[in-house]
Design a protein around this motif. Structure first.
Motif, mmCIF file in Angstrom:
data_model
loop_
_atom_site.group_PDB
_atom_site.id
_atom_site.type_symbol
_atom_site.label_atom_id
_atom_site.label_comp_id
_atom_site.label_asym_id
_atom_site.label_seq_id
_atom_site.Cartn_x
_atom_site.Cartn_y
_atom_site.Cartn_z
ATOM 1 N N UNK A 7 0.824 -1.215 0.000
ATOM 2 C CA UNK A 7 0.000 0.000 0.000
ATOM 3 C C UNK A 7 0.859 1.266 0.000
ATOM 4 N N UNK A 8 1.957 1.258 0.740
ATOM 5 C CA UNK A 8 2.904 2.396 0.704
ATOM 6 C C UNK A 8 3.474 2.580 -0.690
ATOM 7 N N UNK A 9 3.843 1.471 -1.320
ATOM 8 C CA UNK A 9 4.419 1.528 -2.667
ATOM 9 C C UNK A 9 3.402 2.063 -3.671
ATOM 10 N N UNK A 10 2.167 1.599 -3.589
ATOM 11 C CA UNK A 10 1.119 2.095 -4.494
ATOM 12 C C UNK A 10 0.913 3.596 -4.319
ATOM 13 N N UNK A 11 0.857 4.041 -3.081
ATOM 14 C CA UNK A 11 0.650 5.468 -2.824
ATOM 15 C C UNK A 11 1.780 6.296 -3.438
ATOM 16 N N UNK A 12 2.985 5.809 -3.387
ATOM 17 C CA UNK A 12 4.118 6.557 -3.923
ATOM 18 C C UNK A 12 4.201 6.447 -5.450
ATOM 19 N N UNK A 13 4.277 5.233 -5.958
ATOM 20 C CA UNK A 13 4.523 5.056 -7.399
ATOM 21 C C UNK A 13 3.327 5.466 -8.260
ATOM 22 N N UNK A 14 2.114 5.298 -7.756
ATOM 23 C CA UNK A 14 0.922 5.690 -8.516
ATOM 24 C C UNK A 14 0.556 7.143 -8.219
ATOM 25 N N UNK A 15 0.329 7.463 -6.955
ATOM 26 C CA UNK A 15 -0.182 8.790 -6.601
ATOM 27 C C UNK A 15 0.863 9.895 -6.720
ATOM 28 N N UNK A 16 2.112 9.609 -6.384
ATOM 29 C CA UNK A 16 3.152 10.643 -6.436
ATOM 30 C C UNK A 16 3.831 10.679 -7.805
ATOM 31 N N UNK A 17 4.278 9.522 -8.297
ATOM 32 C CA UNK A 17 5.014 9.503 -9.571
ATOM 33 C C UNK A 17 4.125 9.365 -10.797
ATOM 34 N N UNK A 18 2.849 9.056 -10.605
ATOM 35 C CA UNK A 18 1.938 8.987 -11.744
ATOM 36 C C UNK A 18 2.058 7.729 -12.575
ATOM 37 N N UNK A 19 2.643 6.683 -12.010
ATOM 38 C CA UNK A 19 2.753 5.420 -12.733
ATOM 39 C C UNK A 19 1.429 4.673 -12.617
ATOM 40 N N UNK A 20 1.264 3.654 -13.435
ATOM 41 C CA UNK A 20 0.092 2.792 -13.399
ATOM 42 C C UNK A 20 0.514 1.440 -12.870
ATOM 43 N N UNK A 21 -0.261 0.909 -11.931
ATOM 44 C CA UNK A 21 0.044 -0.447 -11.464
ATOM 45 C C UNK A 21 -0.402 -1.426 -12.540
ATOM 46 N N UNK A 22 0.455 -2.381 -12.843
ATOM 47 C CA UNK A 22 0.128 -3.417 -13.818
ATOM 48 C C UNK A 22 0.049 -4.759 -13.087
ATOM 49 N N UNK A 23 -0.841 -5.638 -13.531
ATOM 50 C CA UNK A 23 -0.992 -6.912 -12.829
ATOM 51 C C UNK A 23 0.238 -7.796 -12.996
ATOM 52 N N UNK A 24 0.595 -8.456 -11.907
ATOM 53 C CA UNK A 24 1.655 -9.457 -11.960
ATOM 54 C C UNK A 24 1.049 -10.762 -12.477
ATOM 55 N N UNK A 25 1.837 -11.578 -13.159
ATOM 56 C CA UNK A 25 1.327 -12.899 -13.547
ATOM 57 C C UNK A 25 0.898 -13.668 -12.294
ATOM 58 N N UNK A 26 -0.165 -14.464 -12.380
ATOM 59 C CA UNK A 26 -0.687 -15.157 -11.199
ATOM 60 C C UNK A 26 0.369 -15.939 -10.410
ATOM 61 N N UNK A 27 1.273 -16.602 -11.091
ATOM 62 C CA UNK A 27 2.294 -17.385 -10.387
ATOM 63 C C UNK A 27 3.211 -16.496 -9.554
ATOM 64 N N UNK A 28 3.400 -15.245 -9.973
ATOM 65 C CA UNK A 28 4.262 -14.317 -9.237
ATOM 66 C C UNK A 28 3.481 -13.489 -8.231
#
Length: 117
Positions: free
Chosen positions: A18-39
């Motif tokens: 959740x900390x990472x999402x808040x920073x990389x998405x909300x601060x840096x404007x990146x989009x979270x992409x889904x990881x493959x299910x096995x990962x």
């Protein structure tokens, strides 16, 4: 032989997604992409902005990368620095490379990041 960097992997502590999402998405404007299910079962998050991908993987005995870092090119370095500073991320300008305007900061788990034009 080599034509591009596909992604950069950084480590993160257990339970920090959740900390990472808040920073990389909300601060840096990146989009979270889904990881493959096995990962995905391993935890962590993957992010993308244009051709740039950062993968944050969970490490039980996490220690942040303080020297090693990705170098991230930005469109407006002053705006980027102001945005990070306003959200409490450290901004340390570095004039050590002639012809490059750059600074270093850290993500919320302490990984070093370089921003440059």
């Amino acid at each position: 032989m080599l034509v591009a960097v596909d992604h950069v992997q950084l480590a993160a502590p257990v339970g920090s997604e959740d900390l990472l999402r808040a920073f990389y998405v909300d601060v840096l404007g990146m989009t979270e992409i889904p990881k493959p299910p096995a990962l995905a079962a391993r935890g962590g998050c993957w992010f993308r902005a244009g051709p740039v991908e950062l993968h944050l993987g969970i490490e039980k005995d996490f220690r942040p990368a303080r020297k090693a870092h990705p170098g991230l090119r930005v469109t407006d370095i002053a705006v980027c620095a102001a945005r990070l500073d306003a959200r409490g991320a450290p901004v340390r300008w570095d004039a050590g490379v002639p012809g490059r305007h750059r600074f270093h900061s850290c993500d919320p788990v302490g990984n070093r990041l370089e921003f440059l034009v």
